[in-house]
Design a protein around this motif. Structure first.
Motif, mmCIF file in Angstrom:
data_model
loop_
_atom_site.group_PDB
_atom_site.id
_atom_site.type_symbol
_atom_site.label_atom_id
_atom_site.label_comp_id
_atom_site.label_asym_id
_atom_site.label_seq_id
_atom_site.Cartn_x
_atom_site.Cartn_y
_atom_site.Cartn_z
ATOM 1 N N LEU B 317 0.741 -1.604 0.277
ATOM 2 C CA LEU B 317 0.069 0.104 0.018
ATOM 3 C C LEU B 317 1.004 1.668 0.286
ATOM 4 O O LEU B 317 0.499 2.296 -0.579
ATOM 5 C CB LEU B 317 -1.365 -0.578 1.308
ATOM 6 C CG LEU B 317 -2.125 1.292 1.260
ATOM 7 C CD1 LEU B 317 -2.643 1.153 0.188
ATOM 8 C CD2 LEU B 317 -2.546 1.475 2.637
ATOM 9 N N LEU B 318 1.877 1.369 0.954
ATOM 10 C CA LEU B 318 2.411 2.378 1.413
ATOM 11 C C LEU B 318 3.874 2.563 -0.591
ATOM 12 O O LEU B 318 4.011 3.423 -0.284
ATOM 13 C CB LEU B 318 3.866 2.355 2.177
ATOM 14 C CG LEU B 318 3.257 2.520 2.884
ATOM 15 C CD1 LEU B 318 3.945 2.130 4.524
ATOM 16 C CD2 LEU B 318 2.889 4.347 3.243
ATOM 17 N N THR B 319 3.823 1.685 -1.327
ATOM 18 C CA THR B 319 4.542 1.402 -2.185
ATOM 19 C C THR B 319 3.813 2.095 -3.012
ATOM 20 O O THR B 319 4.123 3.255 -4.214
ATOM 21 C CB THR B 319 5.542 0.463 -2.997
ATOM 22 O OG1 THR B 319 5.695 -0.932 -2.187
ATOM 23 C CG2 THR B 319 5.660 -0.173 -4.261
ATOM 24 N N PHE B 320 2.668 1.482 -3.565
ATOM 25 C CA PHE B 320 1.806 2.430 -4.555
ATOM 26 C C PHE B 320 1.795 4.197 -4.008
ATOM 27 O O PHE B 320 1.409 4.665 -5.183
ATOM 28 C CB PHE B 320 0.030 1.118 -3.887
ATOM 29 C CG PHE B 320 -1.226 2.037 -4.869
ATOM 30 C CD1 PHE B 320 -0.779 2.046 -6.455
ATOM 31 C CD2 PHE B 320 -2.205 3.240 -4.877
ATOM 32 C CE1 PHE B 320 -1.763 2.448 -7.202
ATOM 33 C CE2 PHE B 320 -2.777 3.729 -5.913
ATOM 34 C CZ PHE B 320 -2.457 2.741 -6.845
ATOM 35 N N ILE B 321 0.959 4.498 -3.066
ATOM 36 C CA ILE B 321 1.188 5.553 -2.652
ATOM 37 C C ILE B 321 2.352 6.161 -3.699
ATOM 38 O O ILE B 321 2.375 7.390 -3.302
ATOM 39 C CB ILE B 321 0.720 5.537 -1.199
ATOM 40 C CG1 ILE B 321 -0.637 4.727 -0.116
ATOM 41 C CG2 ILE B 321 0.947 7.506 -0.561
ATOM 42 C CD1 ILE B 321 -0.448 5.262 1.271
ATOM 43 N N LEU B 323 4.707 5.641 -5.470
ATOM 44 C CA LEU B 323 4.348 5.732 -6.888
ATOM 45 C C LEU B 323 3.479 6.724 -7.561
ATOM 46 O O LEU B 323 3.692 7.654 -8.037
ATOM 47 C CB LEU B 323 3.830 4.302 -7.599
ATOM 48 C CG LEU B 323 4.560 3.542 -7.115
ATOM 49 C CD1 LEU B 323 3.857 1.940 -7.731
ATOM 50 C CD2 LEU B 323 5.960 3.344 -8.521
ATOM 51 N N LEU B 324 1.979 7.003 -6.295
ATOM 52 C CA LEU B 324 1.767 8.598 -7.047
ATOM 53 C C LEU B 324 2.434 9.931 -6.833
ATOM 54 O O LEU B 324 1.986 10.450 -6.849
ATOM 55 C CB LEU B 324 0.489 8.669 -6.538
ATOM 56 C CG LEU B 324 -0.483 7.336 -5.996
ATOM 57 C CD1 LEU B 324 -2.008 7.211 -5.652
ATOM 58 C CD2 LEU B 324 -0.879 7.264 -7.536
ATOM 59 N N LEU B 325 3.410 9.867 -5.033
ATOM 60 C CA LEU B 325 4.087 10.787 -5.565
ATOM 61 C C LEU B 325 5.048 11.476 -6.707
ATOM 62 O O LEU B 325 5.628 12.194 -6.778
ATOM 63 C CB LEU B 325 4.983 10.517 -4.028
ATOM 64 C CG LEU B 325 3.669 10.231 -2.625
ATOM 65 C CD1 LEU B 325 4.901 10.110 -1.408
ATOM 66 C CD2 LEU B 325 3.542 12.056 -2.997
ATOM 67 N N VAL B 330 7.023 13.562 -10.684
ATOM 68 C CA VAL B 330 7.858 13.887 -11.903
ATOM 69 C C VAL B 330 7.267 15.382 -13.125
ATOM 70 O O VAL B 330 7.919 15.405 -13.889
ATOM 71 C CB VAL B 330 7.755 12.175 -13.145
ATOM 72 C CG1 VAL B 330 8.072 12.356 -14.124
ATOM 73 C CG2 VAL B 330 8.593 11.710 -12.434
ATOM 74 N N ILE B 331 6.360 14.656 -13.488
ATOM 75 C CA ILE B 331 5.687 15.872 -14.138
ATOM 76 C C ILE B 331 5.415 16.729 -13.975
ATOM 77 O O ILE B 331 4.948 17.786 -14.280
ATOM 78 C CB ILE B 331 4.096 14.764 -14.245
ATOM 79 C CG1 ILE B 331 2.866 14.909 -13.229
ATOM 80 C CG2 ILE B 331 4.418 14.127 -14.801
ATOM 81 C CD1 ILE B 331 1.843 15.089 -13.580
ATOM 82 N N THR B 332 5.306 17.472 -12.430
ATOM 83 C CA THR B 332 4.967 18.916 -11.233
ATOM 84 C C THR B 332 6.795 19.006 -11.784
ATOM 85 O O THR B 332 7.626 19.415 -10.831
ATOM 86 C CB THR B 332 4.690 18.305 -10.493
ATOM 87 O OG1 THR B 332 3.934 17.830 -10.060
ATOM 88 C CG2 THR B 332 4.510 20.190 -9.394
#
Lengths: 130, 338
Positions: B317-321, B323-325, B330-332
């Motif tokens: 779950l933390l890994t998924f969070i 990945l979102l971060l 990357v795009i910001t």
């Protein structure tokens, strides 16, 4: 000492007499099987422990070296193909900014207009023109 | 009367499996219509789950688990073991889903075709594998919970007990070969459409040296420190704790990168976060989890440890969070363009 030995012998006799019960054959077979399984498991565990303990010091040195090398490589900023690719993408994002992403509602997908005017297809869109 | 009751029970089980199949089909079909599909990810998840099951369980145990889930009654210990199999299947689906996302993410970042928008699209698409993993885990948890409930009411049998210690080399070798095939074919499917520079460029991208060294070095060191008495739990703790430390270290490095306005520093941190989490999840699913499964199925432990269960749930779950971060990082842009 002799009195104590006599007492022990008496107790042993009593236990032998009390426990001298013929077990049913299937129960005896089951017990023997469980004892054999227990012995096999114990022997196997001992073997495993010995095999694990033997190179333990070598594993410890190797793991610490790996850990230290990894931390040093990451900390010193060694060249890495993935990091270079991300840096390239990040540099592109810095130039273009997030304003180039145009979201359209009412469609099955999200359509994105790249800064150079390219239309990029997301899953669900039908046309691609780059 | 008993025959009628048995038929009714079988009917209920059949309906339950039908509903489960309908849920899976609905998720896949709704994905097809909305365009949110990831065929390579689904392939990896299904084949990887089968491989992971073979790594930790014998054919007989898997067969018995399916039979009990289909309504066959059994002794308490047998039902407990069957429930554990389904719990392990749910765990594997969840971990493999997030690991598949991390791997997909790496490949999306490693290919520069399609510009920033195209890369963003592929990064978002990689999250779908986690969705598949979650759905599959939810479906496998149903027989696990039902069998666990039945086991509490079932009588203990004299013949029941720890599973006989028989070698399961064939299953293990098949499991690992199948997993290697799933991994290799998924990468092949994912990178197939992208242009590549030089020999094995994606292998260079995926095998992030520092992350590989830190995760495996740290996991072995922690397992040695915990000691033999903890058994396979030490490996679970080793991989999960090292993975968590890597996630946090990477995040701190990335934040410093934003402060220093250094793209190189941020990129190095993002690459480390994605690769380290992917390796740690891989270590959990192919090394630690099968060892714990054997301990439980051979009766050397009553069940998996509470800490192991927590790490199996929380770390992906933390890994998924994270990945979102990383996607946001990357795009910001760090400053407004122009």
């Amino acid at each position: 000492m002799t009195a104590k030995q006599d007492e022990s012998n008496g107790l042993d006799d009593l236990l032998r007499k009390a426990l001298a019960v013929e077990l049913p054959a299937d129960v005896e077979a089951g017990m023997r099987e469980r004892i054999a399984l227990f012995r096999a498991g114990t022997i196997r565990d001992e073997g495993r422990t010995a095999a694990w303990l033997f190179p333990r010091s070598a594993w410890a040195v190797l793991s610490i070296l790996m850990l230290a090398a990894g931390i040093l490589l990451q900390g010193l900023g060694s060249r890495n193909p993935l990091a270079e690719k991300i840096a390239h993408i990040k540099a592109k994002a810095e130039v273009s900014g997030p304003d180039s992403i145009e979201r359209r509602s009412g469609d099955s997908g999200i359509r994105v207009i790249a800064p150079d005017g390219d239309r990029v297809r997301f899953p669900g869109d039908k046309e691609v023109s780059t | 009367m008993t025959v009628i009751k048995q038929r009714e029970a079988r009917g209920r089980v059949f309906m339950a499996w039908l509903v489960a199949a309908a849920v899976i089909a609905a998720v896949i079909v709704s994905g097809l219509f909305s365009g949110l599909t990831n065929e390579a990810g689904l392939f990896y998840l299904v084949l990887g789950s089968v491989a992971a099951a073979l790594m930790g369980f014998s054919r007989r145990e898997i067969g018995a688990a399916f039979q009990h889930a289909a309504g066959r009654p059994g002794a308490r210990e047998d039902l407990k073991r069957a429930a554990y199999f389904w719990e392990a299947a749910a765990r594997n689906a969840w971990i493999l889903g997030v690991q598949g996302s991390a791997m997909n993410f790496t490949i999306a970042l490693g290919s520069e075709s399609g510009g920033i928008a195209g890369i963003s699209g592929r990064m978002i698409q990689s999250y779908i594998v986690t969705l598949y993993g979650l759905v599959l885990a939810a479906v496998w948890l149903v027989p696990a919970m039902k069998l666990a409930g039945q086991a509490e009411r079932a009588p203990a049998a004299m013949t029941s007990g720890p599973a006989p210690l028989r070698p399961m080399l064939v299953e293990r070798v098949t499991g690992y070969v199948l997993f290697a095939a799933a991994l290799g074919l998924t990468i092949f499917f994912l990178v197939g459409g992208y242009p590549q520079n030089g020999p094995l460029p994606f292998a260079k991208i995926m095998l992030h040296g520092p992350a590989l060294l830190v995760v495996f070095g740290g996991a072995i060191a922690l397992a040695l420190f915990i000691g033999v008495s903890a058994g396979a739990r030490s490996m679970t703790l080793g991989f999960a704790m090292t993975g968590l430390i890597c996630l946090l270290a990477g995040l701190i490095q990335a934040l410093y990168g934003f402060v220093h306005a250094s793209i190189q520093e941020i990129s190095a941190a993002i690459a480390f976060i994605i690769s380290a989490s992917s390796f740690a999840l891989l270590g959990l699913v192919i090394i630690a989890a099968p060892l714990e499964d054997r301990e439980v199925m051979e009766g050397r432990r009553q069940g998996p440890g509470a800490l192991s269960r927590m790490f199996w749930t929380v770390f992906p779950l933390l890994t998924f969070i994270f990945l979102l971060l990383t996607f946001i990082m990357v795009i910001t842009p760090m400053k407004k363009p122009g």
